[in-house]
Scaffold this active site. Structure first.
Site, PDB file in Angstrom:
ATOM      1  N   ASN A   1       0.816  -1.225   0.000  1.00  0.00           N
ATOM      2  CA  ASN A   1       0.000   0.000   0.000  1.00  0.00           C
ATOM      3  C   ASN A   1       0.848   1.273   0.000  1.00  0.00           C
ATOM      4  O   ASN A   1       0.347   2.356   0.301  1.00  0.00           O
ATOM      5  CB  ASN A   1      -0.999   0.042   1.165  1.00  0.00           C
ATOM      6  CG  ASN A   1      -2.383  -0.403   0.732  1.00  0.00           C
ATOM      7  OD1 ASN A   1      -2.690  -0.434  -0.456  1.00  0.00           O
ATOM      8  ND2 ASN A   1      -3.226  -0.751   1.678  1.00  0.00           N
TER       9      ASN A   1
ATOM     10  N   LYS B   1      -2.631  -3.931  12.072  1.00  0.00           N
ATOM     11  CA  LYS B   1      -4.051  -4.147  11.814  1.00  0.00           C
ATOM     12  C   LYS B   1      -4.744  -4.821  12.990  1.00  0.00           C
ATOM     13  O   LYS B   1      -5.951  -4.702  13.153  1.00  0.00           O
ATOM     14  CB  LYS B   1      -4.233  -5.006  10.558  1.00  0.00           C
ATOM     15  CG  LYS B   1      -3.788  -4.321   9.275  1.00  0.00           C
ATOM     16  CD  LYS B   1      -4.124  -5.172   8.064  1.00  0.00           C
ATOM     17  CE  LYS B   1      -3.771  -4.451   6.769  1.00  0.00           C
ATOM     18  NZ  LYS B   1      -4.136  -5.246   5.581  1.00  0.00           N
TER      19      LYS B   1
END
Length: 219
Positions: free
Chosen positions: A51, A117
């Protein structure tokens, strides 16, 4: 798009595929159930999307002006805390890569990718496996091998950040840890050291308190 080599912790990460002459981002949620194991294979899909994206703003403006920017809507089925099932519709920024001619994936070192996460990821970056240097988290050079340990914290007692932090009087020494699994009602005292492979499972209705100063190695 910056990509990096998959490890056993990244098998669900989106990967780049070549489709009809263009690079496309394939996300885990887009893979049919029958092909999930194939998608997770480190041998077939060796890299995944970090990302970190580098793109010309002029190229973005041109696509928007031409109204030719296209990204797929991903359908993600999730459950909320109350047990309510919901459908989350999302688009992945990296999926726009298919709109750009000449786009490439660049394989970068693992140090360029440090996701948080889950609370298990947070525990790793809060530990002495990392140091803060000039505002950047860097891996502690005192660790003898570059790969980070695999950490799995049970969802029932460790799912939320506040719940996880309440179970540690301070973050254990994890410098020589390879693998940690914690499940059930488990708490950690101060100055605990974890080495090798450590698995702590409290059965339903039981509680395990790791005492302050404890050293657990391959237990």
């Amino acid at each position: 798009m910056e990509v990096t080599n998959k490890t056993r912790s990244d098998v669900k990460g989106g990967t780049l595929i070549n489709y009809e002459g263009n690079l496309h981002l394939l996300e885990f949620a887009q893979v049919p159930k029958d092909n999930v194991d194939e998608f997770k294979s480190i041998k077939k899909f060796k890299v995944f999307n970090t990302n970190n994206l580098w793109v010309s703003l002029r190229a973005i403006k041109r696509l928007l002006d031409e109204e030719t920017m296209r990204v797929e809507v991903i359908v993600n089925r999730k459950s909320l805390d109350g047990g309510v099932n919901v459908i989350q519709l999302e688009t992945a920024a990296g999926a726009a890569i298919k709109n750009f001619n000449g786009a490439v994936g660049i394989n970068v070192p693992r140090s360029r990718f440090l996701p948080v996460k889950k609370t298990s990821d947070l525990l790793v970056v809060m530990s002495n496996l990392f140091q803060l240097r000039d505002g950047t988290l860097v891996q502690n050079p005192a660790r003898l091998y570059p790969e980070l340990p695999l950490v799995k914290l049970g969802e029932h007692f460790f799912m939320k950040v506040r719940e996880m932090l309440e179970r540690f009087e301070n973050i254990p020494d994890m410098l020589e840890l390879d693998h940690l699994t914690v499940s059930g009602d488990v708490t950690f005292g101060k100055n605990v050291t974890l080495k090798g492979t450590v698995i702590i499972i409290a059965n339903h209705g039981d509680r395990i308190d790791i005492p302050s100063g404890a050293m657990l190695e391959n237990r």
